[in-house]
Scaffold this motif. Structure first.
Motif, PDB file in Angstrom:
ATOM      1  N   TYR A 189      37.938  53.699  -5.026  1.00 28.46           N
ATOM      2  CA  TYR A 189      39.303  53.188  -5.224  1.00 28.46           C
ATOM      3  C   TYR A 189      39.542  52.837  -6.701  1.00 28.46           C
ATOM      4  O   TYR A 189      40.563  53.217  -7.272  1.00 28.46           O
ATOM      5  N   SER A 190      38.584  52.122  -7.312  1.00 26.55           N
ATOM      6  CA  SER A 190      38.704  51.792  -8.750  1.00 26.55           C
ATOM      7  C   SER A 190      38.894  53.072  -9.558  1.00 26.55           C
ATOM      8  O   SER A 190      39.738  53.145 -10.457  1.00 26.55           O
ATOM      9  N   ALA A 191      38.086  54.078  -9.232  1.00 23.55           N
ATOM     10  CA  ALA A 191      38.130  55.327  -9.998  1.00 23.55           C
ATOM     11  C   ALA A 191      39.427  56.094  -9.730  1.00 23.55           C
ATOM     12  O   ALA A 191      40.012  56.689 -10.651  1.00 23.55           O
ATOM     13  N   LEU A 192      39.894  56.034  -8.485  1.00 19.15           N
ATOM     14  CA  LEU A 192      41.127  56.759  -8.138  1.00 19.15           C
ATOM     15  C   LEU A 192      42.348  56.165  -8.814  1.00 19.15           C
ATOM     16  O   LEU A 192      43.240  56.898  -9.250  1.00 19.15           O
ATOM     17  N   LEU A 193      42.397  54.842  -8.850  1.00 20.34           N
ATOM     18  CA  LEU A 193      43.527  54.198  -9.507  1.00 20.34           C
ATOM     19  C   LEU A 193      43.575  54.616 -10.977  1.00 20.34           C
ATOM     20  O   LEU A 193      44.633  54.932 -11.521  1.00 20.34           O
ATOM     21  N   PHE A 203      42.467  61.733   1.588  1.00 19.97           N
ATOM     22  CA  PHE A 203      41.848  60.423   1.394  1.00 19.97           C
ATOM     23  C   PHE A 203      42.341  59.758   0.106  1.00 19.97           C
ATOM     24  O   PHE A 203      42.537  58.542   0.063  1.00 19.97           O
ATOM     25  N   ARG A 204      42.559  60.557  -0.907  1.00 21.08           N
ATOM     26  CA  ARG A 204      43.139  60.006  -2.142  1.00 21.08           C
ATOM     27  C   ARG A 204      44.482  59.359  -1.815  1.00 21.08           C
ATOM     28  O   ARG A 204      44.791  58.251  -2.239  1.00 21.08           O
ATOM     29  N   TYR A 205      45.287  60.111  -1.069  1.00 22.27           N
ATOM     30  CA  TYR A 205      46.624  59.613  -0.734  1.00 22.27           C
ATOM     31  C   TYR A 205      46.512  58.305   0.043  1.00 22.27           C
ATOM     32  O   TYR A 205      47.197  57.327  -0.258  1.00 22.27           O
ATOM     33  N   PHE A 206      45.633  58.289   1.018  1.00 24.90           N
ATOM     34  CA  PHE A 206      45.493  57.082   1.827  1.00 24.90           C
ATOM     35  C   PHE A 206      45.151  55.870   0.955  1.00 24.90           C
ATOM     36  O   PHE A 206      45.808  54.825   1.017  1.00 24.90           O
ATOM     37  N   LEU A 207      44.108  55.993   0.147  1.00 19.66           N
ATOM     38  CA  LEU A 207      43.667  54.822  -0.632  1.00 19.66           C
ATOM     39  C   LEU A 207      44.765  54.364  -1.595  1.00 19.66           C
ATOM     40  O   LEU A 207      45.009  53.166  -1.751  1.00 19.66           O
ATOM     41  N   LEU A 208      45.419  55.325  -2.218  1.00 18.20           N
ATOM     42  CA  LEU A 208      46.423  54.946  -3.212  1.00 18.20           C
ATOM     43  C   LEU A 208      47.716  54.448  -2.559  1.00 18.20           C
ATOM     44  O   LEU A 208      48.407  53.597  -3.116  1.00 18.20           O
ATOM     45  N   ARG A 209      48.014  54.975  -1.407  1.00 17.26           N
ATOM     46  CA  ARG A 209      49.268  54.602  -0.732  1.00 17.26           C
ATOM     47  C   ARG A 209      49.120  53.258  -0.024  1.00 17.26           C
ATOM     48  O   ARG A 209      50.074  52.509   0.098  1.00 17.26           O
ATOM     49  N   GLN A 210      47.920  52.965   0.456  1.00 14.47           N
ATOM     50  CA  GLN A 210      47.705  51.737   1.224  1.00 14.47           C
ATOM     51  C   GLN A 210      47.133  50.597   0.396  1.00 14.47           C
ATOM     52  O   GLN A 210      47.229  49.445   0.787  1.00 14.47           O
ATOM     53  N   GLY A 211      46.472  50.923  -0.688  1.00 16.45           N
ATOM     54  CA  GLY A 211      45.843  49.883  -1.499  1.00 16.45           C
ATOM     55  C   GLY A 211      46.898  49.139  -2.307  1.00 16.45           C
ATOM     56  O   GLY A 211      47.672  49.742  -3.026  1.00 16.45           O
ATOM     57  N   VAL A 212      46.924  47.823  -2.139  1.00 12.96           N
ATOM     58  CA  VAL A 212      47.900  46.993  -2.854  1.00 12.96           C
ATOM     59  C   VAL A 212      47.127  46.197  -3.891  1.00 12.96           C
ATOM     60  O   VAL A 212      46.168  45.519  -3.520  1.00 12.96           O
TER      61      VAL A 212
END
Ligand code: MSP
Length: 676
Positions: free
Chosen positions: A147-151, A453-462
Motif C-alpha cells: 500500500y505504501s508503495a502503491l500510493l 488489487f491496485r484499484y482496491f487498495l487505492l480506492r478503499q485505503g483512506v
C-alpha cells in the motif's frame, strides 16, 4: 527563516560546539561556526530528560562540561546552510505555460491543461522525487507495505501525466537492512544477516515488479553508496558540533527500533505468563539499555521545526498529521541517541573514526533519501529538497521530527512534502505474524489481477483512518466498479451490435447544443446530460486536487461517480433502441456514443496512475495513441464547444476481450480460503 536566524538559534543553544579545522574550510559550515563560539550561553543543551512524542525520556547524563565536541574526520563536500522554509509553492501554473495545440485556445472549452500542471503545491514544471519508506527485511512483505508503495506509485504516475519527460520525475524505494531487529531476526533464522537481507530484499523487489511499481531506484542500505552517504552526513553533523558523547539510559524497542520514555512503556503478560515491559503504542517488547552513545542535539531544533510547519501548511499532508506534529512540538525535544555500542549492535554502519559504535538505524535509514539522489556529490542538490516522502503514520515522528532536524543540522532543507497514510487491519485486527493474519500481497495480485488489487487498495485505503481488509470487500468492489460499471460502459459503446462500423462516431451539435435549454426539432439533450458534461469536464481538475491532497481514494471515487453518471446517460437515451438506418435517429445515436466514448477517454486517462494496464486496455480499445494520453492532451468533448475532435471518425482499437472479468463467478478459492 533566514540562514543567520538559524545560526543565531544555534548560537544560543549550542555553546559547547567548536568546529574542526576541516569543517571551517567549508563556507556553509563556517556559517554556523562563528555563531557557535560564544562563551556566555548555557553549558548544556536544554531539553534533556523531558517527555517527547516517543524519543528517549533519556535518563542520561548531560554532556560533561569538559566533553569536547567531536571532530570531523573527513572532508565535507559543499553543503549549504538551511535558508529557511521553502517558498510556498505556486498555487497553480498559468495556462500560458501550456502550448496550445494547433493554436486553438477555446472559449469555454474544457481544456484541462489550462488548469495544470501541478494542481496546488507542486513545483510546477520542475523536478520531483517521490520516495516510499524503505522496508525492513525481517519478514516478507504484506499488503501494508504494498500500500505504501502503491500510493507513491500513483502519485508519481499522476505527476508524470502532468509533467511529461522521464527526466523530471524520480521515484525511489528499497530495503532497510541494518539494525538490531534484522540482526536478531537473522540470528533467529540461523542466517548471516546479509543472507536474510538478500533473501527478503529480493522478495520486495519481486513484489514491486509484479505490482507494476514504477520506481526508478531500489536502494539497499547495505550498499556501498549508502554507507558513504551516511558517513559523510555523520561527519557533517559532527563538524557542526551537533553530536556529543553521553550516557544513554532508557528503554529501547528493537522491533520498532526506537527509544521510549517511561510513559510510553507498560507491562503485559508475555508468552511465559510473566509480565514483561512492552511499548504502549506497538505492544512490542522493550529492554532497558544503559550505554555511552553519541547523541544528537535534537533539542535545538524545536523552534525551527515549528516554524517550518507553521510557514508551510502543505509540509505534512493530510492536515491532521501536521497538527499532531505541531502538538508534539509544544513540548521540549530531548536530544537523541544516534549510535549503539558495536558489541551490542554490530549489524550497521560504524561511526566514522570510532569502530566501537554503530550508527543508529533510523539515522542510517533516513539518509537513504539523500543517497538515492547522489549525495554527497553536488548533483544531489538538483533533487533536494524537491523530494516528497510517502510514509505510514507509525513512522511520522521519525520523518517529521528527527529527519527534518537532522537535515537542518546538516545545512539542508526539510523535504518538500510528507504524505502520511494510515494502516490496513485484517478483520478488525492489526496484521501480525504472531496473529497469523498477514495478508500475502502476491496471492492477492494473483487472485484479483494486478490492476484489480491496485484499484482496491487505492480506492478503499483512506489516509486519515485505518481500513479493514477482507476478501469479500475486494470482490464486491471490483465487480461493481470495474467489471460492471466501467467494463459494461465500454462494452455498451463499442459492441458490434450498437457500433457496427467500429468507429468513434460523429457528434451532432444540433442534437446536443452547447447552450442548455434550447428547443427545436433536432434537440435531444436533457438537463441531466449537461450535468454530465459539466461533471466530466471538471473531473481532471478535481482528480488533480485529490492527488495533491493525498486523497487518492477520493480521486477514484470521483471517477467512479462519473462512470455511474455516464451509464445513467446511456441508459436514459437507450441507444440500442435507435437505428443507424433511420436518418432521424442516426445523428443522435452517434452523439450518444460519441459523448460516452469521450467520457470513457477521460476516465481511461485519469485511471492510468491507479490501474495502468486496465487504463491502457481501455484507451487502446478507444484508439487513443500513446501520445494522446497525457493530461495536457486531455481536451474533453471539443465538438460540444464547436471545435474539431481528433477522434471523430477514427477507427476504434481492436477488441481484446472484457475490460475486467467479474470475479464472483470463480469464487472457489474464496470458499477454500474460508475453510482454512
Ligand atoms: N524501515 C522503516 C522505514 C524507514 S524509512 C527511512 C519501516 N519499515 S516497515 O517495513 O516497518 O514499514 C514500511 C512502511 O509500511 C511504513 O510506511 C509503514 O507504515 C507501512 N506499513 C506497515 N504496516 C502497515 C499496515 N498494516 N498498513 C499500511 N501500511 C503499513 O518502518
Amino acid at each position: 527563516m533566514l540562514a543567520n536566524e538559524f545560526g543565531k538559534m544555534l548560537q544560543y543553544k549550542n555553546p559547547a560546539s567548536k568546529l574542526s579545522p576541516e569543517a571551517e574550510t567549508d563556507p556553509s559550515v563556517q556559517n554556523c561556526s562563528s555563531e557557535h563560539d560564544t562563551q556566555d550561553a548555557p553549558a548544556h543543551p536544554p531539553g534533556l530528560g523531558t517527555r517527547d512524542p516517543g524519543t528517549p525520556a533519556a535518563q542520561r547524563s548531560n554532556p560533561p562540561a569538559d566533553r569536547q565536541p567531536l571532530r570531523a574526520a573527513g572532508s565535507l563536500k559543499g553543503v549549504e546552510p538551511w535558508a529557511g522554509p521553502q517558498e510556498p509553492a505556486p498555487a497553480g501554473v498559468p495556462g500560458s505555460r501550456v502550448p496550445s495545440p494547433g493554436g486553438w485556445v477555446l472559449r469555454g472549452c474544457r481544456r484541462y491543461s489550462s488548469c495544470l500542471p501541478g494542481a496546488r503545491g507542486d513545483a510546477g514544471e520542475g523536478r520531483a522525487h517521490f520516495t516510499t519508506p524503505i522496508f525492513y527485511v525481517n519478514a516478507a512483505p504484506h499488503i501494508g507495505h504494498l500500500y505504501s508503495a502503491l500510493l507513491t506509485d500513483a502519485l508519481c504516475r499522476h505527476r508524470r501525466l502532468r509533467v511529461p519527460g522521464s527526466a523530471s520525475t524520480r521515484f525511489s524505494t528499497g530495503t532497510d537492512e541494518h539494525g538490531l531487529k534484522i540482526q536478531q531476526a537473522a540470528a533467529g533464522a540461523g542466517l548471516a544477516p546479509i543472507e536474510l537481507c538478500d533473501r527478503v530484499s529480493a522478495q520486495f523487489r519481486q513484489l514491486f515488479r509484479e505490482a507494476d511499481i514504477s520506481s526508478t531506484d531500489f536502494i539497499r542500505t547495505t550498499e556501498a553508496r549508502h554507507r558513504e552517504a551516511v558517513q559523510h552526513f555523520w561527519r557533517l553533523l559532527e563538524a557542526r558540533g551537533l553530536l556529543y558523547k553521553g550516557l544513554y539510559e532508557g528503554w529501547y524497542c528493537a522491533s520498532d527500533e526506537c527509544f521510549l520514555p517511561e510513559a510510553k512503556v507498560t507491562r503485559q503478560v508475555g508468552p511465559s505468563g510473566e509480565p514483561r515491559p512492552v511499548s504502549l503504542e506497538s505492544g512490542h517488547p522493550v529492554s532497558w539499555t544503559k550505554e555511552e552513545n553519541y547523541i544528537f542535539r535534537l533539542s535545538q531544533f524545536r523552534e525551527p521545526l515549528q516554524r517550518w510547519l507553521q510557514n508551510d501548511p502543505q509540509a505534512i499532508t493530510p492536515e491532521p498529521f501536521r497538527q499532531t506534529v505541531l502538538q508534539w512540538l509544544e513540548e521540549e525535544l530531548p536530544d537523541l541517541s544516534v549510535s549503539r555500542r558495536s558489541s551490542h549492535l554490530h549489524w550497521g554502519i560504524p561511526v566514522p573514526g570510532d569502530d566501537s559504535q554503530t550508527i543508529y538505524v533510523w539515522l542510517d535509514a533516513l539518509v537513504n533519501y539523500l543517497t538515492v539522489v547522489g549525495y554527497p556529490d553536488a548533483d544531489f542538490k538538483s533533487w533536494w529538497p524537491a523530494t516528497s516522502h510517502v510514509i505510514g503514520k507509525d513512522i511520522l515522528k521519525f520523518h517529521a521530527i528527527y529527519w527534518p532536524a537532522l537535515l537542518l543540522g546538516a545545512g539542508l532543507r526539510p523535504p518538500r512534502r510528507i504524505y502520511v497514510h494510515s494502516h490496513w487491519t485484517v478483520s478488525g485486527q492489526k496484521m501480525s505474524k504472531s496473529l497469523g493474519n498477514v495478508v500475502d500481497p502476491r496471492a492477492c495480485l494473483d487472485r484479483y489481477t494486478v490492476d484489480g488489487f491496485r484499484y482496491f487498495l487505492l480506492r478503499q485505503g483512506v489516509p486519515n483512518w485505518d481500513c479493514d481488509y477482507y476478501d469479500e470487500k475486494v470482490v464486491k468492489l471490483l465487480d461493481s466498479e470495474l467489471a460492471d460499471a466501467l467494463g459494461g460502459l465500454l462494452n455498451r459503446c463499442t459492441a458490434h451490435r450498437i457500433n457496427p462500423s467500429g468507429t468513434y462516431p460523429a457528434f451532432c451539435a444540433a442534437c446536443f447544443p452547447s447552450e442548455p435549454g434550447l428547443t427545436g426539432p433536432s434537440v435531444r439533450a436533457q438537463a441531466e446530460d449537461y450535468a454530465l458534461v459539466r461533471a466530466v469536464a471538471t473531473l481532471p481538475k478535481q482528480v488533480a486536487d485529490c492527488y495533491d491532497d493525498f486523497q487518492i481514494y477520493k480521486a477514484l471515487e470521483a471517477v467512479s461517480s462519473c462512470v455511474r453518471q455516464t451509464n445513467g446517460f446511456v441508459q436514459r437515451h437507450a441507444p440500442w433502441k435507435l437505428t443507424w438506418e433511420n436518418p432521424v435517429d442516426a445523428p443522435w445515436l452517434g452523439t450518444v456514443l460519441h459523448v460516452a466514448l469521450e467520457c470513457l477517454r477521460v476516465f481511461g486517462t485519469l485511471l492510468q496512475p491507479a490501474t495502468p494496464n486496465l487504463a491502457d486496455k481501455l484507451l487502446s480499445r478507444l484508439g487513443v495513441s500513446a501520445t494522446e494520453r497525457g493530461l495536457r492532451e486531455l481536451y474533453f468533448l471539443p465538438r460540444f464547444y464547436g471545435h474539431p475532435c481528433p477522434f471523430e471518425g477514427r477507427k476504434l482499437g481492436p477488441d481484446t476481450g472484457l475490460l475486467f472479468p467479474r470475479l464472483d463467478q470463480s469464487r472457489t478459492w474464496l470458499a477454500k480460503a474460508h475453510r482454512t
